[in-house]
Design a protein around this motif. Sequence first.
Motif, PDB file in Angstrom:
ATOM      1  N   ARG A   9      21.379  38.895   4.022  1.00 53.14           N
ATOM      2  CA  ARG A   9      22.633  39.142   3.298  1.00 53.14           C
ATOM      3  C   ARG A   9      23.271  37.853   2.770  1.00 53.14           C
ATOM      4  NH1 ARG A   9      22.565  43.164   7.269  1.00 53.14           N
ATOM      5  NH2 ARG A   9      22.981  45.261   6.446  1.00 53.14           N
ATOM      6  N   TYR A  10      22.734  36.725   3.204  1.00 52.93           N
ATOM      7  CA  TYR A  10      23.363  35.453   2.860  1.00 52.93           C
ATOM      8  C   TYR A  10      22.467  34.620   1.944  1.00 52.93           C
ATOM      9  CZ  TYR A  10      25.984  36.905   6.973  1.00 52.93           C
ATOM     10  OH  TYR A  10      26.720  37.624   7.868  1.00 52.93           O
ATOM     11  N   ALA A  11      23.097  33.761   1.167  1.00 51.60           N
ATOM     12  CA  ALA A  11      22.364  32.765   0.389  1.00 51.60           C
ATOM     13  C   ALA A  11      22.061  31.598   1.331  1.00 51.60           C
ATOM     14  CB  ALA A  11      23.187  32.305  -0.813  1.00 51.60           C
ATOM     15  N   ASN A  12      20.844  31.507   1.782  1.00 56.13           N
ATOM     16  CA  ASN A  12      20.490  30.563   2.831  1.00 56.13           C
ATOM     17  C   ASN A  12      20.132  29.186   2.263  1.00 56.13           C
ATOM     18  OD1 ASN A  12      20.561  32.415   5.176  1.00 56.13           O
ATOM     19  ND2 ASN A  12      18.949  33.464   4.043  1.00 56.13           N
ATOM     20  N   TYR A  13      20.042  28.222   3.152  1.00 58.47           N
ATOM     21  CA  TYR A  13      19.631  26.867   2.799  1.00 58.47           C
ATOM     22  C   TYR A  13      18.290  26.561   3.453  1.00 58.47           C
ATOM     23  CZ  TYR A  13      24.324  25.976   1.017  1.00 58.47           C
ATOM     24  OH  TYR A  13      25.493  26.018   0.283  1.00 58.47           O
ATOM     25  N   ASN A  14      17.511  25.743   2.789  1.00 58.65           N
ATOM     26  CA  ASN A  14      16.212  25.334   3.308  1.00 58.65           C
ATOM     27  C   ASN A  14      16.234  23.842   3.643  1.00 58.65           C
ATOM     28  OD1 ASN A  14      15.014  27.928   2.798  1.00 58.65           O
ATOM     29  ND2 ASN A  14      14.950  27.372   0.630  1.00 58.65           N
ATOM     30  N   PRO A  15      15.634  23.443   4.765  1.00 58.54           N
ATOM     31  CA  PRO A  15      15.603  22.013   5.121  1.00 58.54           C
ATOM     32  C   PRO A  15      14.884  21.195   4.052  1.00 58.54           C
ATOM     33  CG  PRO A  15      14.942  23.383   6.976  1.00 58.54           C
ATOM     34  CD  PRO A  15      14.994  24.280   5.786  1.00 58.54           C
ATOM     35  N   GLN A  16      15.440  20.060   3.710  1.00 59.35           N
ATOM     36  CA  GLN A  16      14.869  19.188   2.694  1.00 59.35           C
ATOM     37  C   GLN A  16      15.209  17.742   3.034  1.00 59.35           C
ATOM     38  OE1 GLN A  16      12.965  20.030   0.019  1.00 59.35           O
ATOM     39  NE2 GLN A  16      12.719  17.890  -0.528  1.00 59.35           N
ATOM     40  N   PRO A  17      14.200  16.893   3.309  1.00 60.10           N
ATOM     41  CA  PRO A  17      14.507  15.490   3.640  1.00 60.10           C
ATOM     42  C   PRO A  17      15.073  14.745   2.422  1.00 60.10           C
ATOM     43  CG  PRO A  17      12.143  15.816   3.415  1.00 60.10           C
ATOM     44  CD  PRO A  17      12.762  17.173   3.353  1.00 60.10           C
ATOM     45  N   ILE A  18      16.116  13.969   2.668  1.00 61.81           N
ATOM     46  CA  ILE A  18      16.761  13.178   1.619  1.00 61.81           C
ATOM     47  C   ILE A  18      16.955  11.760   2.137  1.00 61.81           C
ATOM     48  CG2 ILE A  18      18.788  12.922   0.124  1.00 61.81           C
ATOM     49  CD1 ILE A  18      19.260  15.920   0.411  1.00 61.81           C
ATOM     50  N   GLY A  19      16.234  10.796   1.558  1.00 66.69           N
ATOM     51  CA  GLY A  19      16.369   9.417   1.978  1.00 66.69           C
ATOM     52  C   GLY A  19      16.052   9.186   3.437  1.00 66.69           C
ATOM     53  N   GLY A  20      15.088   9.938   3.946  1.00 64.09           N
ATOM     54  CA  GLY A  20      14.699   9.794   5.333  1.00 64.09           C
ATOM     55  C   GLY A  20      15.587  10.539   6.300  1.00 64.09           C
TER      56      GLY A  20
END
Length: 332
Positions: A9-20
């Motif tokens: 039911r939710y707009a989820n987030y996915n893990p994504q490395p940013i600058g380590g």
Amino acid sequence: LSALQAYERYANYNPQPIGGQTGLLPSTRQGNPDIKPERQQELEVGFDMGLLDNRLGLEFSYYDVNVDDLLLERTVAPSTGFGSRLENVGTMTNKGFEIMLRGVAVQSDDFNWKLTGTYSQNRNEVDGIEGGLIRLPKSFGISIARNGEPLGVIDGFYYARDASGNIQLDANGLPSRATDENGVVLRQTIADPNPDWVGSLINEFTYKKFSLYVQFDAVQGFEVFNFTDRVNSRSSFGGGFRDAQEIRGELPRGFNNAAYNIWERYIEDGSFVKLRELTLSYTTNPNTPAISNLRIFIQGRNLLSFDDYTGWDPEVSTSGQTNGVRGFDFNE
């Protein structure tokens, strides 16, 4: 009753490395707080019988399944910041039957031969979709759900034809897409990836400690959109064998470019019979306390395919395991 995935039911987030560091990237699927599980009503009848001391067996079942609140992914406007959203869009029915016949052809002290054959048919239809159809994601809008038709039929441009159904050609022998009286290019269902029937034949041979398992699968009466062929036929990609047809004089010059956007051209029969599995094994009983039974085998799967498809494999789906987008070959 079909369950939803966790947090659908939710707009989820996915893990994504940013600058380590650990970061989060928004999903391309928009959340929908109003979705609910599908509800299914099913009528199924059948029988299971054995004859001749169970050397011959027969199983039969007929089913009629009605699904309400059908869950499908719908493409949404890019301005939303998302690509798609899961919605309850209508209803779906599945009606069909399954037959299985099994038998022991030969039974002796040293040699046994068992056979199993299956045959099934399914007729699928969706309805109740607002606006009449939905273009399914992961198919460039080619696979659709349309009221009164099976799920996942392929919608596209088709040849202009005369009253007798023959392809219309201009003075240069070139085809064109069908249009209405105002010159608007028309689209319609040009292929159905749902098979007319599915079957299999399994042979199991046993001779003393050796055994051989042979399984053939058949899927008949469905079409594939060979989008790979369409891409390869583009001149910027070399034109493929279709440009070669023009060079050899089998087609008039310019035919390939004229037919490039007539998607009906790339629809092929996907019917096949496959040697799905072949297994040869040997079973022994080593005289050791650690191992009481040892089976040594060599196995192959999808070894042969008997079909007329010009691509690699008619059993293809560019979008993976999704139920809606099937029979769409794009560089698979």
